[in-house]
Design a protein around this motif. Sequence first.
Motif, PDB file in Angstrom:
ATOM      1  N   ASP A 107       0.846  -1.194   0.000  1.00  0.00           N
ATOM      2  CA  ASP A 107       0.000   0.000   0.000  1.00  0.00           C
ATOM      3  C   ASP A 107       0.881   1.244   0.000  1.00  0.00           C
ATOM      4  N   ARG A 108       1.060   1.838  -1.157  1.00  0.00           N
ATOM      5  CA  ARG A 108       1.894   3.042  -1.259  1.00  0.00           C
ATOM      6  C   ARG A 108       1.073   4.246  -0.858  1.00  0.00           C
ATOM      7  N   ARG A 109       1.446   4.865   0.274  1.00  0.00           N
ATOM      8  CA  ARG A 109       0.744   6.033   0.766  1.00  0.00           C
ATOM      9  C   ARG A 109       1.647   7.255   0.637  1.00  0.00           C
ATOM     10  N   ASP A 118       5.752   1.143   3.779  1.00  0.00           N
ATOM     11  CA  ASP A 118       4.506   1.029   3.020  1.00  0.00           C
ATOM     12  C   ASP A 118       4.562   0.008   1.890  1.00  0.00           C
ATOM     13  N   PRO A 163       9.316   6.726   4.161  1.00  0.00           N
ATOM     14  CA  PRO A 163       8.562   7.114   2.959  1.00  0.00           C
ATOM     15  C   PRO A 163       8.978   8.447   2.356  1.00  0.00           C
TER      16      PRO A 163
END
Length: 218
Positions: free
Chosen positions: A4-6, A210, A183
């Motif tokens: 899940d790239r946030r 992530d 991130p």
Amino acid sequence: MHGDRRPPTAPQPYPVVAGMETGDAKDELRRAIRHQRQDRSARLREQAAAAFAEVLATVPAVSSAATVATYAARPTEPGTGALLDQLAARGARVLLPVLGAGLARDWAEYTGPDDLLERAPGRPPEPGGRTLGGRAIAEADVVIAPALAVDSLGVRLGQGGGWYDRSLKQARPGVQVVAMVFPEEFYDASERPLPVEDHDVPVHAVATPDGWQPLPVS
């Protein structure tokens, strides 16, 4: 990105301006990123360390590796404690850097958290077993490397000593190098490229809490 790239929850430092010398740009970035890392709480670091271990377990080059070269993190770096325990639990052989004579770097096997000691102020924790020589990295099937930042073209910003760049050149041809960053330390090279010099060794993938992403290393 796998997982899940946030969007980053923290600002992305980028004190690089047009016309700045490459070395100066690196130094400014290092200062800004180190300062920001100091502000991350111990609780958030612990949560990130657990997430890093989960993410790296999904990287095929890591999950299939019999021997992994990685690092024991300093307090403000992306944590590796959970990763080391996970690798050891599945029976992987884990190699960690050791500071040798005359500031030369060496490698030794990880045998458990009780054997990791900070043997001098400011140094990362090191295993206390027999050292294997600087070329032991050639025995690794994958390398999980520290970084202050990585960009989407695989450029890695290290701490500035140059040891990892020299060491990565001794890895076997074709061995994947995966860098760990928070991130906000993963940069879009089309908008915020990291400064790079000829001796810098690119990485093949980047992992954050992530998820992870392969990078187009030429």
